[in-house]
Design a protein around this motif. Structure first.
Motif, PDB file in Angstrom:
ATOM      1  N   ASP A  57      35.559  90.859  25.442  1.00 30.34           N
ATOM      2  CA  ASP A  57      36.606  91.717  24.880  1.00 30.34           C
ATOM      3  C   ASP A  57      36.182  92.051  23.454  1.00 30.34           C
ATOM      4  O   ASP A  57      36.507  91.327  22.506  1.00 30.34           O
ATOM      5  CB  ASP A  57      37.946  90.976  24.910  1.00 30.34           C
ATOM      6  N   LYS A  59      36.987  94.375  21.321  1.00 29.55           N
ATOM      7  CA  LYS A  59      38.025  94.674  20.343  1.00 29.55           C
ATOM      8  C   LYS A  59      38.583  93.396  19.736  1.00 29.55           C
ATOM      9  O   LYS A  59      38.772  93.295  18.512  1.00 29.55           O
ATOM     10  CB  LYS A  59      39.154  95.483  20.988  1.00 29.55           C
ATOM     11  N   SER A  60      38.836  92.398  20.569  1.00 29.99           N
ATOM     12  CA  SER A  60      39.351  91.124  20.058  1.00 29.99           C
ATOM     13  C   SER A  60      38.310  90.439  19.172  1.00 29.99           C
ATOM     14  O   SER A  60      38.648  89.844  18.141  1.00 29.99           O
ATOM     15  CB  SER A  60      39.726  90.193  21.218  1.00 29.99           C
ATOM     16  N   ASN A  63      38.134  92.343  15.802  1.00 34.35           N
ATOM     17  CA  ASN A  63      39.352  92.107  15.014  1.00 34.35           C
ATOM     18  C   ASN A  63      39.304  90.732  14.355  1.00 34.35           C
ATOM     19  O   ASN A  63      39.690  90.565  13.188  1.00 34.35           O
ATOM     20  CB  ASN A  63      40.591  92.222  15.886  1.00 34.35           C
ATOM     21  N   ALA A  64      38.828  89.732  15.106  1.00 33.60           N
ATOM     22  CA  ALA A  64      38.769  88.371  14.570  1.00 33.60           C
ATOM     23  C   ALA A  64      37.802  88.271  13.398  1.00 33.60           C
ATOM     24  O   ALA A  64      38.107  87.635  12.374  1.00 33.60           O
ATOM     25  CB  ALA A  64      38.374  87.404  15.678  1.00 33.60           C
TER      26      ALA A  64
END
Length: 355
Positions: A57, A59-60, A63-64
């Motif tokens: 994933d 995007k996750s 973002n992290a």
């Protein structure tokens, strides 16, 4: 001379062109800490090819890691944040390069046994006495088995050198091709080698290219075909054993996938390290380069080879460090035992021509 089939060449041209034109119009990121991070995240998001296969994933992930950037983050700190983020792809073809370092995911091989020691081969099997040409070490070992060690597909293989190798090793009980610790190189060298073991054109695998920015936007697979060596060249028609370990990567991984399809070939050793994506390079606003897997390569049955090639059934063998230190290579011994009962001779097939 064995050359790349026109369909393969055309598919590779399409692959490179697609990376440049078919993904999307990238935003104009500024040369700031966040701008460079976002540029990297977007390049990988729209052009990397194994998200679905590796269940990532992205995007996750981005973002992290973006959340760890602060107004005080330096350029060097950004490099290591980005490098750690790229490790989430678990891909040895992914490298972020700055003036002071280049990131590299090592766990595709570092968590596994080495299963190889070149000094053991040189001392106990070659007796510090071997022939070398085109980067290939070769000799008949134990007075009965032909042995070739090819350490890197970056070493261009001369067709004439192959003729001499096969002629010198002709009176042998089968052929061992050892590519352990071979980290890859030029795909054209696969064509040259495979051409000596086939009598008709074969489809050894397939390649795809990105057709858009989506994670699953791919073309139909293009066949990667391999032709027999040209008339006048020597060819090996007997049994072949290919030795592998976890440090077989990229072009070496491709070679194993093609050879495994041949009826007279067994793959012996450990699962290869993988690396089944054609790499491409792009650049960030600050001048750092990012290399990544852009085009997936499949085996002849349509299976992805990114995660490595298993040995032939019943041929998974390890070579413990303690045994290697004592002069015994269990993987090589297994291959010798497989071949030593073959009848003599196993000469290479020769068409009209002279050495």
């Amino acid at each position: 001379m064995i050359v790349m089939n026109k369909k393969i060449a055309y598919s590779l041209i399409l692959a490179i062109a697609s990376i440049c034109t078919a993904c999307h119009d990238a935003p104009d990121y500024d040369n700031s800490i966040t701008g460079n991070f976002d540029a990297l995240a977007d390049i990988i998001d729209t052009r990397y090819c194994f998200f679905q296969d590796k269940d990532i994933d992205w995007k996750s992930v981005t973002n992290a890691y973006r959340a760890t950037i602060t107004p005080e983050t330096s350029s060097m700190e950004l490099f290591f944040i980005c490098a750690k983020m790229l490790d989430e792809l678990r891909d040895g073809h992914v490298n972020l390069t700055s003036r002071y370092s280049s990131s590299y995911y090592r766990e595709w091989w570092s968590k596994y046994d080495q299963d190889f020691n070149m000094r053991t081969i040189e001392q106990y099997y070659l007796n510090f006495n071997w022939l070398t040409t085109s980067g290939i070490i070769y000799k008949q070992i134990k007075n009965e088995v032909a042995y070739i060690y090819y350490p890197s597909f970056t070493n261009t293989i001369s067709e004439t050198s192959l003729d001499y190798i096969l002629a010198i090793l002709a009176n042998s009980r089968g052929l061992i091709i050892d590519i352990r610790d071979n980290g890859g190189g030029a795909l054209t060298n696969i064509n040259t080698l495979v051409g000596r073991f086939i009598n008709e054109e074969i489809t050894g695998g397939y390649i795809q290219h990105k057709t858009g920015p989506g994670h699953n936007d791919f073309s139909e697979p293009y066949p990667m075909t391999y032709k027999p060596a040209e008339p006048g060249r020597l060819k090996w028609t007997g049994d072949i054993v290919v030795l592998t370990n976890r440090s077989c990567f990229s072009a070496a991984n491709n070679f194993v996938s093609v050879m495994k399809e041949l009826p007279n070939v067994k793959i012996v050793g450990a699962k290869t390290g993988g690396g089944g994506g054609l790499p491409f390079t792009s650049e960030l606003p600050n001048g750092w380069s990012i290399r990544f897997s852009a085009c997936p390569i499949l085996d002849a049955k349509g299976n992805l080879i990114e995660n490595g090639i298993d040995p032939s059934p019943g041929c998974e063998v390890g070579a413990p460090d303690e045994e290697l230190a004592q002069g015994r290579d269990a993987i090589l011994e297994f291959a010798i035992d497989m071949l030593k009962n073959n009848p003599l001779p196993y000469p290479p097939e020769e068409e009209e021509g002279e050495l």
